[in-house]
Motif scaffolding. Structure first.
Motif, PDB file in Angstrom:
ATOM      1  N   SER A 199       2.034   2.988  15.468  1.00 56.81           N
ATOM      2  CA  SER A 199       2.888   2.185  16.344  1.00 56.81           C
ATOM      3  C   SER A 199       4.355   2.220  15.928  1.00 56.81           C
ATOM      4  N   ARG A 200       4.625   2.741  14.709  1.00 59.36           N
ATOM      5  CA  ARG A 200       6.000   2.822  14.232  1.00 59.36           C
ATOM      6  C   ARG A 200       6.132   3.933  13.206  1.00 59.36           C
ATOM      7  N   THR A 201       7.371   4.299  12.896  1.00 63.66           N
ATOM      8  CA  THR A 201       7.622   5.368  11.932  1.00 63.66           C
ATOM      9  C   THR A 201       8.599   4.958  10.834  1.00 63.66           C
ATOM     10  N   ASP A 202       9.190   3.802  10.965  1.00 64.30           N
ATOM     11  CA  ASP A 202      10.226   3.371  10.021  1.00 64.30           C
ATOM     12  C   ASP A 202       9.648   2.582   8.858  1.00 64.30           C
ATOM     13  N   TYR A 203       8.667   3.170   8.178  1.00 56.63           N
ATOM     14  CA  TYR A 203       8.031   2.475   7.069  1.00 56.63           C
ATOM     15  C   TYR A 203       8.886   2.551   5.812  1.00 56.63           C
ATOM     16  N   SER A 204       8.896   1.479   5.071  1.00 53.60           N
ATOM     17  CA  SER A 204       9.543   1.491   3.757  1.00 53.60           C
ATOM     18  C   SER A 204       8.640   2.210   2.762  1.00 53.60           C
ATOM     19  N   ASP A 205       9.182   2.536   1.599  1.00 55.53           N
ATOM     20  CA  ASP A 205       8.381   3.197   0.565  1.00 55.53           C
ATOM     21  C   ASP A 205       7.195   2.338   0.147  1.00 55.53           C
ATOM     22  N   LEU A 206       7.399   1.055   0.054  1.00 58.83           N
ATOM     23  CA  LEU A 206       6.316   0.164  -0.346  1.00 58.83           C
ATOM     24  C   LEU A 206       5.232   0.121   0.724  1.00 58.83           C
ATOM     25  N   GLU A 207       5.626   0.107   1.993  1.00 58.71           N
ATOM     26  CA  GLU A 207       4.637   0.103   3.076  1.00 58.71           C
ATOM     27  C   GLU A 207       3.869   1.410   3.120  1.00 58.71           C
ATOM     28  N   LEU A 208       4.557   2.529   2.891  1.00 54.33           N
ATOM     29  CA  LEU A 208       3.872   3.824   2.857  1.00 54.33           C
ATOM     30  C   LEU A 208       2.845   3.856   1.732  1.00 54.33           C
ATOM     31  N   ARG A 209       3.201   3.335   0.584  1.00 55.88           N
ATOM     32  CA  ARG A 209       2.257   3.302  -0.546  1.00 55.88           C
ATOM     33  C   ARG A 209       1.038   2.458  -0.183  1.00 55.88           C
ATOM     34  N   GLN A 210       1.277   1.342   0.480  1.00 56.65           N
ATOM     35  CA  GLN A 210       0.174   0.470   0.875  1.00 56.65           C
ATOM     36  C   GLN A 210      -0.771   1.181   1.838  1.00 56.65           C
ATOM     37  N   ILE A 211      -0.216   1.834   2.868  1.00 56.03           N
ATOM     38  CA  ILE A 211      -1.037   2.515   3.868  1.00 56.03           C
ATOM     39  C   ILE A 211      -1.809   3.672   3.236  1.00 56.03           C
ATOM     40  N   ASN A 212      -1.128   4.476   2.422  1.00 55.07           N
ATOM     41  CA  ASN A 212      -1.796   5.606   1.766  1.00 55.07           C
ATOM     42  C   ASN A 212      -2.919   5.132   0.850  1.00 55.07           C
ATOM     43  N   ASP A 213      -2.671   4.069   0.106  1.00 54.68           N
ATOM     44  CA  ASP A 213      -3.710   3.520  -0.768  1.00 54.68           C
ATOM     45  C   ASP A 213      -4.909   3.046   0.032  1.00 54.68           C
ATOM     46  N   GLN A 214      -4.668   2.444   1.187  1.00 50.07           N
ATOM     47  CA  GLN A 214      -5.776   1.981   2.021  1.00 50.07           C
ATOM     48  C   GLN A 214      -6.592   3.148   2.550  1.00 50.07           C
ATOM     49  N   MET A 215      -5.924   4.221   2.978  1.00 52.55           N
ATOM     50  CA  MET A 215      -6.648   5.378   3.514  1.00 52.55           C
ATOM     51  C   MET A 215      -7.494   6.044   2.442  1.00 52.55           C
ATOM     52  N   VAL A 216      -6.916   6.249   1.261  1.00 47.53           N
ATOM     53  CA  VAL A 216      -7.674   6.857   0.171  1.00 47.53           C
ATOM     54  C   VAL A 216      -8.779   5.921  -0.312  1.00 47.53           C
ATOM     55  N   GLY A 217      -8.536   4.623  -0.205  1.00 48.92           N
ATOM     56  CA  GLY A 217      -9.511   3.641  -0.680  1.00 48.92           C
ATOM     57  C   GLY A 217     -10.775   3.554   0.145  1.00 48.92           C
ATOM     58  N   VAL A 218     -10.764   4.120   1.347  1.00 45.16           N
ATOM     59  CA  VAL A 218     -11.969   4.063   2.190  1.00 45.16           C
ATOM     60  C   VAL A 218     -13.152   4.701   1.485  1.00 45.16           C
ATOM     61  N   GLU A 219     -12.990   5.940   1.034  1.00 48.33           N
ATOM     62  CA  GLU A 219     -14.113   6.621   0.393  1.00 48.33           C
ATOM     63  C   GLU A 219     -14.405   6.071  -1.001  1.00 48.33           C
ATOM     64  N   ARG A 220     -13.398   5.470  -1.641  1.00 43.60           N
ATOM     65  CA  ARG A 220     -13.677   4.821  -2.915  1.00 43.60           C
ATOM     66  C   ARG A 220     -14.593   3.624  -2.728  1.00 43.60           C
TER      67      ARG A 220
END
Length: 315
Positions: A199-220
């Motif tokens: 829905s947006r592209t203007d993510y901060s570095d902290l938000e990007l880290r949060q989203i990436n961690d959530q995606m990788v965390g699925v299989e964990r």
């Protein structure tokens, strides 16, 4: 230098043979197929590697049958890290072998490879695909992962259990309803998560880290630290290895293997208790994967419950 492998976003390994193929975790599908469409491959007579694949293989190019034939086993079984296991396999339309005949023999040498692939174009093609995929994973701020892709193997695993053991479970009053609801919760959570991140592209570095961690965390979330009932050295409750053939994979391995045991000795109450325990563990990890995609600022359950969840036994 000591690296913390538990923080890795994806593991990419490669093998050899004579036809394209791949074993991978569900979240690796999107990245690998997209890269193959763009990876040039003029040496093989095709504009892209994907065109070459489709020229030989009309069905599925990818498999969720991960097994444990290589070093990727420890990453997805112990850590729940998304993995890609790329290979060239035999062209089964041309050859009737079951496997590469020199595999794991003293004859699998550089000279043999130079005879089979004189210009090493197949080796180069796989190497380029590996490099492009690794570069994309390393350089894109938002990982090229689609959490919705996990739905397919979850559904495939459910369908296999229902088709193979549904009648047996019905006779013993054991239900798949809890696992079906957990899978649907994950699907709903994944769709909501995907809609939010695009829905947006203007993510901060902290938000990007949060989203990436959530995606990788699925299989964990699929890893049970206590180990599986049928094989304690394996911990992934969704993607497992066939105990009788380490090259074959099994979806929901504990559920399938305990049901296989009980199908041979169906009047053993202790075995049915193992089935219920395996089902409970599978439900727990799938629910955990759904919860991992919720907004971390919300500390309530990400789905409504109006009544107790009768997960294992019908009334």
């Amino acid at each position: 230098m000591v690296a913390d492998v538990s923080e890795g976003c994806e593991v990419i390994t490669a093998d050899a043979g004579d036809r394209s193929g791949g074993l991978l975790g569900p979240q690796a599908v999107d990245g690998r197929e997209h890269v193959s469409v763009t990876a040039p491959e003029p040496a093989l007579g095709f504009s892209t590697l994907y065109d070459h694949w489709r020229g030989r293989e009309k069905g599925n190019l990818f498999s969720y049958s991960l097994g444990s034939p290589s070093e990727h086993w420890s990453f997805y079984q112990m850590l729940g890290t998304p993995i890609v296991y790329m290979m060239w396999e035999i062209d089964f339309a041309r050859w009737s072998w079951n496997d590469f005949p020199l595999y794991h023999t003293v004859y699998e040498t550089f000279s043999a490879m130079a005879h089979l692939d004189p210009e090493f174009v197949y080796h180069q093609a796989l190497g380029r695909l590996w490099a492009v995929l690794a570069q994309r994973l390393a350089q894109q701020p938002l990982l090229p992962i689609d959490v919705r892709d996990v739905e397919k193997p979850l559904r495939l695993g459910l369908d296999h259990i229902r088709r193979s053991y549904g009648q047996l479970m019905d006779r013993h009053n054991v239900s798949l309803g809890g696992l079906e609801r957990a899978v649907q919760r994950y699907v709903t959570a994944a769709q909501r998560f995907h809609k939010k991140i695009i829905s947006r592209t203007d993510y901060s570095d902290l938000e990007l880290r949060q989203i990436n961690d959530q995606m990788v965390g699925v299989e964990r979330s699929f890893v049970d630290p206590n180990g599986l009932l049928v094989d304690e050295q394996n911990r992934n409750a969704v993607f497992g290895t066939d105990p009788d053939h380490e090259y074959n994979g099994v979806l929901f391995p504990d559920v399938v293997e305990t049901l296989l045991q009980v199908s041979e000795q169906s009047e053993q109450p202790d075995l049915w208790q193992c089935v219920r325990r395996a089902l409970a563990a599978a439900i727990f990890v799938v629910n955990g994967a759904a919860a991992s995609l919720a907004d971390p600022s919300h500390f309530v359950r990400p789905w409504p419950e109006t009544e107790p969840d009768q997960t294992l036994t019908r009334n």
